[in-house]
Write a protein that holds these residues in place. Structure first.
Motif, PDB file in Angstrom:
ATOM      1  N   HIS A  30      14.511   0.257   1.819  1.00 23.58           N
ATOM      2  CA  HIS A  30      14.606   1.155   2.984  1.00 23.58           C
ATOM      3  C   HIS A  30      13.385   1.055   3.903  1.00 23.58           C
ATOM      4  CE1 HIS A  30      17.962   2.947   0.717  1.00 23.58           C
ATOM      5  NE2 HIS A  30      18.427   3.046   1.942  1.00 23.58           N
ATOM      6  N   SER A  31      12.251   0.668   3.320  1.00 25.63           N
ATOM      7  CA  SER A  31      11.048   0.539   4.146  1.00 25.63           C
ATOM      8  C   SER A  31      11.130  -0.655   5.093  1.00 25.63           C
ATOM      9  CB  SER A  31       9.814   0.351   3.264  1.00 25.63           C
ATOM     10  OG  SER A  31       9.751   1.357   2.319  1.00 25.63           O
ATOM     11  N   PHE A  61       0.843  -1.193   0.000  1.00 24.05           N
ATOM     12  CA  PHE A  61       0.000   0.000   0.000  1.00 24.05           C
ATOM     13  C   PHE A  61       0.885   1.252   0.000  1.00 24.05           C
ATOM     14  CE2 PHE A  61       0.533  -1.503   4.361  1.00 24.05           C
ATOM     15  CZ  PHE A  61       1.081  -0.393   4.981  1.00 24.05           C
ATOM     16  N   ASN A  62       0.317   2.307  -0.543  1.00 24.19           N
ATOM     17  CA  ASN A  62       0.979   3.605  -0.439  1.00 24.19           C
ATOM     18  C   ASN A  62       0.353   4.327   0.742  1.00 24.19           C
ATOM     19  OD1 ASN A  62       2.586   3.218  -2.767  1.00 24.19           O
ATOM     20  ND2 ASN A  62       0.825   3.731  -4.048  1.00 24.19           N
ATOM     21  N   ARG A  63       1.011   5.333   1.229  1.00 27.60           N
ATOM     22  CA  ARG A  63       0.493   6.085   2.371  1.00 27.60           C
ATOM     23  C   ARG A  63      -0.958   6.513   2.113  1.00 27.60           C
ATOM     24  NH1 ARG A  63       4.394   7.855   6.039  1.00 27.60           N
ATOM     25  NH2 ARG A  63       6.138   7.658   4.635  1.00 27.60           N
ATOM     26  N   GLY A  64      -1.841   6.268   3.072  1.00 27.18           N
ATOM     27  CA  GLY A  64      -3.235   6.680   2.931  1.00 27.18           C
ATOM     28  C   GLY A  64      -4.080   5.720   2.117  1.00 27.18           C
ATOM     29  N   GLY A  72       9.685  -1.749  10.260  1.00 27.59           N
ATOM     30  CA  GLY A  72       9.683  -2.387   8.939  1.00 27.59           C
ATOM     31  C   GLY A  72       8.300  -2.211   8.329  1.00 27.59           C
ATOM     32  N   MET A  73       8.192  -2.372   6.998  1.00 28.68           N
ATOM     33  CA  MET A  73       6.875  -2.266   6.365  1.00 28.68           C
ATOM     34  C   MET A  73       6.009  -3.431   6.876  1.00 28.68           C
ATOM     35  SD  MET A  73       5.700  -1.527   2.455  1.00 28.68           S
ATOM     36  CE  MET A  73       7.278  -1.685   1.763  1.00 28.68           C
ATOM     37  N   CYS A 125       1.580  -5.765   3.821  1.00 25.97           N
ATOM     38  CA  CYS A 125       2.489  -5.951   2.689  1.00 25.97           C
ATOM     39  C   CYS A 125       2.559  -7.454   2.379  1.00 25.97           C
ATOM     40  CB  CYS A 125       3.867  -5.417   3.071  1.00 25.97           C
ATOM     41  SG  CYS A 125       5.118  -5.753   1.849  1.00 25.97           S
ATOM     42  N   PRO A 126       2.301  -7.843   1.127  1.00 30.00           N
ATOM     43  CA  PRO A 126       2.192  -9.287   0.816  1.00 30.00           C
ATOM     44  C   PRO A 126       3.529  -9.988   0.572  1.00 30.00           C
ATOM     45  CG  PRO A 126       1.687  -7.981  -1.122  1.00 30.00           C
ATOM     46  CD  PRO A 126       1.948  -6.990  -0.019  1.00 30.00           C
TER      47      PRO A 126
END
Ligand SMILES: C[S@@+](CC[C@H](N)C(=O)[O-])C[C@H]1O[C@@H](n2cnc3c(N)ncnc32)[C@H](O)[C@@H]1O
Length: 187
Positions: free
Chosen positions: A135-136, A99-102, A142-143, A110-111
Motif C-alpha cells: 500500500h505504501s 525507514f519507519n516514520r521519524g 509511493g514510498m 527505500c532500498p
C-alpha cells in the motif's frame, strides 16, 4: 481461503530451504519464519539484514539459541548481494527494509530497487520474492517516490515468467493485498 491468523501461515505457502529478510526490526519476520517451519516451510537457514546497530544487536541476543538464524548488520543494498553469494538454491526473499516514520536518519531511501537489482544479478532466477507494504507504493508519491508498477517491472526483469500476485502481509493488516508476490509459475 481461510484468513491467516499470523504471518507464519502466509510464509508456509512459500517454502524453500532458505529464507532471507531485509529489515529485521524487532524480529517479527524471523519469528514468523521459525513458526512457518513448524507448519512445514522447511527454511533450513534464515538470514535477516538490519541497518540499525541496536536492533541488530538485540536480534542477535534474541535468536542466539537458534543456530539456523543468521543476522547481518548493514545496508541491504550491500549485504543482500553478499548473502546471495552463499545461496545455491531458490530462496524465499522477504523485502521489508525501509525507514519507519521519524526514522529517516537510518535510511534516507527505500532500498527496494537496489535489492531487486542484487537479486537480478544472482545466478538463480527462481527465487520467490515477497515485497511488503504494497500500500505504501500505491499513493501518488509511493514510498521514496517508488511506485508499484516500477517494482513489478523490476520483478519481471528478474524473470519474465514470474507470476505476480498479492497476499496477506504482516497481520493485523487483514487484507490479502499487502505484499506483492513474485513466484515462478508451476505447471
Ligand atoms: C518495517 S521494519 C521491518 C519489520 C520486520 N521485517 C518484521 O517483519 O517484523 C523495517 C526495518 O528496516 C530497517 N532498514 C531500513 N533501511 C534499511 C536498509 N537499507 N538495510 C537494512 N535494513 C534497513 C529499519 O531499521 C527497520 O528496522
Amino acid at each position: 481461503m481461510m484468513v491467516p491468523i499470523n504471518f507464519s501461515e502466509v510464509l508456509k505457502n512459500y517454502p524453500n530451504s532458505v529464507f532471507i529478510e531485509t529489515g529485521t526490526y524487532w524480529g517479527g519476520g524471523i519469528f514468523a519464519a521459525l513458526r512457518a517451519n513448524v507448519l512445514g516451510a522447511g527454511f533450513e537457514k534464515i538470514y535477516s539484514i538490519e541497518i540499525d546497530r541496536c536492533r541488530f544487536e538485540d536480534a542477535v541476543k534474541l535468536f542466539e539459541r537458534n543456530t539456523n538464524v543468521i543476522i547481518i548488520y548493514g545496508d541491504s543494498r550491500v549485504k543482500l548481494k553478499e548473502v546471495l553469494e552463499e545461496v545455491f538454491e531458490p530462496a524465499t526473499i522477504f523485502l521489508d527494509a525501509h525507514f519507519n516514520r521519524g526514522e529517516v536518519e537510518y535510511s534516507e531511501e527505500c532500498p527496494i530497487l537496489e535489492e531487486l537489482e542484487a537479486i537480478k544479478q544472482h545466478h538463480i532466477k527462481s527465487h520467490t520474492i515477497l515485497v511488503d507494504d504494497r500500500h505504501s507504493f500505491l499513493n501518488d508519491l509511493g514510498m521514496s517516490g517508488i511506485k508499484q508498477k516500477t517494482i513489478i517491472r523490476h520483478l519481471k526483469n528478474i524473470n519474465e515468467n514470474y507470476e505476480i500476485t498479492t497476499d496477506y502481509g504482516y497481520i493485523p493488516k487483514r487484507t490479502n493485498d499487502e505484499i506483492i508476490v513474485a513466484k515462478e509459475k508451476t505447471e
